[in-house]
Design a protein around this motif. Sequence first.
Motif, PDB file in Angstrom:
ATOM      1  N   MET A   1       0.820  -1.189   0.000  1.00  0.00           N
ATOM      2  CA  MET A   1       0.000   0.000   0.000  1.00  0.00           C
ATOM      3  C   MET A   1       0.865   1.255   0.000  1.00  0.00           C
ATOM      4  SD  MET A   1      -3.150   0.877   0.130  1.00  0.00           S
ATOM      5  CE  MET A   1      -4.232   2.186   0.564  1.00  0.00           C
ATOM      6  N   GLN A   2       1.968   1.212   0.729  1.00  0.00           N
ATOM      7  CA  GLN A   2       2.823   2.383   0.831  1.00  0.00           C
ATOM      8  C   GLN A   2       3.503   2.689  -0.510  1.00  0.00           C
ATOM      9  OE1 GLN A   2       5.732   2.094   3.888  1.00  0.00           O
ATOM     10  NE2 GLN A   2       5.755   4.291   4.228  1.00  0.00           N
ATOM     11  N   VAL A   3       3.887   1.673  -1.265  1.00  0.00           N
ATOM     12  CA  VAL A   3       4.512   1.870  -2.573  1.00  0.00           C
ATOM     13  C   VAL A   3       3.508   2.527  -3.514  1.00  0.00           C
ATOM     14  CG1 VAL A   3       5.504   0.673  -4.555  1.00  0.00           C
ATOM     15  CG2 VAL A   3       6.095  -0.060  -2.248  1.00  0.00           C
ATOM     16  N   LYS A   4       2.261   2.112  -3.426  1.00  0.00           N
ATOM     17  CA  LYS A   4       1.217   2.697  -4.267  1.00  0.00           C
ATOM     18  C   LYS A   4       1.029   4.179  -3.923  1.00  0.00           C
ATOM     19  CE  LYS A   4      -3.695   2.178  -5.253  1.00  0.00           C
ATOM     20  NZ  LYS A   4      -4.904   1.458  -4.906  1.00  0.00           N
ATOM     21  N   ASN A   5       1.031   4.528  -2.640  1.00  0.00           N
ATOM     22  CA  ASN A   5       0.876   5.923  -2.227  1.00  0.00           C
ATOM     23  C   ASN A   5       2.053   6.783  -2.678  1.00  0.00           C
ATOM     24  OD1 ASN A   5      -1.539   5.340  -1.028  1.00  0.00           O
ATOM     25  ND2 ASN A   5      -0.694   5.127   1.035  1.00  0.00           N
TER      26      ASN A   5
END
Length: 100
Positions: A1-5
């Motif tokens: 999720m953090q990579v997507k953000n």
Amino acid sequence: MQVKNIAIASVLAAVFAGNAFAAQPASGEGPLFLNEAQAVSTVTRDAVRQAAIANPPAVNGYDAATASAAVKSEVSRAAVREATLDAIAHGFTVKSGETA
């Protein structure tokens, strides 16, 4: 999720940066000084030509020989060096280089 953000944040930053620069004029387009007065010259072409013939530009007026001839000193290099060393010996600091 953090990579997507992180990916979304970088795309949004690029979009917002592009919008910020889009509001500025392109190179050479601004600022426009459109309110300057427009004036028509009242001098004729013949008058300008006669003034140019009467006052021709200097030929070779700015060459090295003319520049060196204008700067003639009566003090020798050795005398200047000796005076500088004497001033340094008496506490004068030369303001040159990186320590000035």
